[in-house]
Design a protein around this motif. Sequence first.
Motif, short mmCIF file in Angstrom:
data_model
loop_
_atom_site.label_atom_id
_atom_site.label_comp_id
_atom_site.label_asym_id
_atom_site.label_seq_id
_atom_site.Cartn_x
_atom_site.Cartn_y
_atom_site.Cartn_z
N ALA A 101 0.93 -1.30 -0.04
CA ALA A 101 -0.05 0.01 -0.03
C ALA A 101 0.97 1.16 0.06
O ALA A 101 0.62 2.36 -0.73
N PHE B 136 -15.06 -4.36 -7.46
CA PHE B 136 -14.32 -4.53 -6.03
C PHE B 136 -15.29 -5.62 -5.38
O PHE B 136 -15.07 -6.55 -4.56
N ARG C 285 -14.17 -7.88 -2.23
CA ARG C 285 -13.04 -7.05 -1.56
C ARG C 285 -13.63 -5.62 -1.37
O ARG C 285 -13.02 -4.69 -1.68
N TRP C 286 -14.79 -5.40 -0.73
CA TRP C 286 -15.55 -4.37 -0.50
C TRP C 286 -16.04 -4.34 0.91
O TRP C 286 -16.30 -5.16 1.45
N PRO D 199 -12.16 2.32 6.27
CA PRO D 199 -10.98 3.02 5.44
C PRO D 199 -9.64 2.21 6.01
O PRO D 199 -9.28 2.34 7.28
N LYS D 200 -8.66 1.93 4.97
CA LYS D 200 -7.46 1.55 5.20
C LYS D 200 -6.50 2.20 4.18
O LYS D 200 -7.04 2.48 3.30
N ALA E 8 -6.63 1.83 0.51
CA ALA E 8 -7.80 1.43 -0.12
C ALA E 8 -8.40 2.43 -1.22
O ALA E 8 -7.80 3.47 -1.18
N VAL F 299 -11.39 4.47 -2.29
CA VAL F 299 -12.50 5.24 -1.62
C VAL F 299 -13.43 5.78 -2.77
O VAL F 299 -13.04 6.36 -3.66
N TYR G 191 -15.40 1.20 0.40
CA TYR G 191 -13.98 1.00 0.06
C TYR G 191 -13.66 -0.24 -0.82
O TYR G 191 -14.15 -1.37 -0.10
N TYR H 184 -10.60 -2.83 -1.35
CA TYR H 184 -9.71 -3.35 -0.87
C TYR H 184 -8.54 -3.96 -1.84
O TYR H 184 -8.84 -5.17 -1.91
N GLN I 201 -5.51 -6.37 -2.79
CA GLN I 201 -4.85 -7.29 -1.96
C GLN I 201 -3.21 -6.98 -2.08
O GLN I 201 -2.59 -7.72 -2.67
#
Length: 234
Positions: free
Chosen positions: A73, A157, A162-163, A167-168, A171, A173, A226, A228, A230
């Motif tokens: 990330a 997503f 992967r939804w 918040p990360k 991610a 958004v 969001y 995500y 991998q």
Amino acid sequence: MAKHRRSRAPKMTYAHAALGAAVLAGTLVPTQAAQADTAPAQDKSHVAAMAAKTDGKQAAVKQQQRVPAMPTASTVLAEAKKQIGVKENSSGGGTKFQQWYVNSQRARETVARDGGSPRAYANAAWCAMFVSWVGEMTGARPQVGWDAYTVAHAKWFKSNERWGTTPKPGAVVFFSWSGSKSISSINHVGFVEKDNGNGTITTIEGNTGNGAVEQRVRPKSQVVGYGYPQYSGA
């Protein structure tokens, strides 16, 4: 193509804001071959088996070396932040993100889905193209996805499970300025940089403000969800 212009962010800010064993194989196999010339017949099959096993391990190592590691990330966010300040021209185009998308295979695929022509993306709203470009440049496209239509990108997503709503960092958004939580209402997309812990998130977005890449602070109330990717280590 009109749907693509829906992803423009509003002008107002909410705050100031994939790529040893070979050496071992190279030294071990010739030694085994030399031993095989003088070894009893019953031992030769054992030597051959050992050599084959070593060759197999070597091939496995080479195969692993050809598979690029998934980016982190942090890598993706660093690339996104490097683009801060890139602006569109007076026609709403002229960015490298749009030009890359126009010439991509994905443009032909999304035209087949949505209509229009690839050239039309040259001046289309480009927040999703920005996110897609960052994924491409960092080797994260299989994780980040690529599209020019925010709703379709979010659905990708969700269909890949992967939804979510947390918040990360890194991610993707998706926003709806109406506050709706329906994917079909999505207007805009960017990357989460961090959760500020006060009901807002810091983001890196393209096609925001006056048609630029900017760091923004957004209220979570405008977030639909969001995506995500991998990432490595995630």
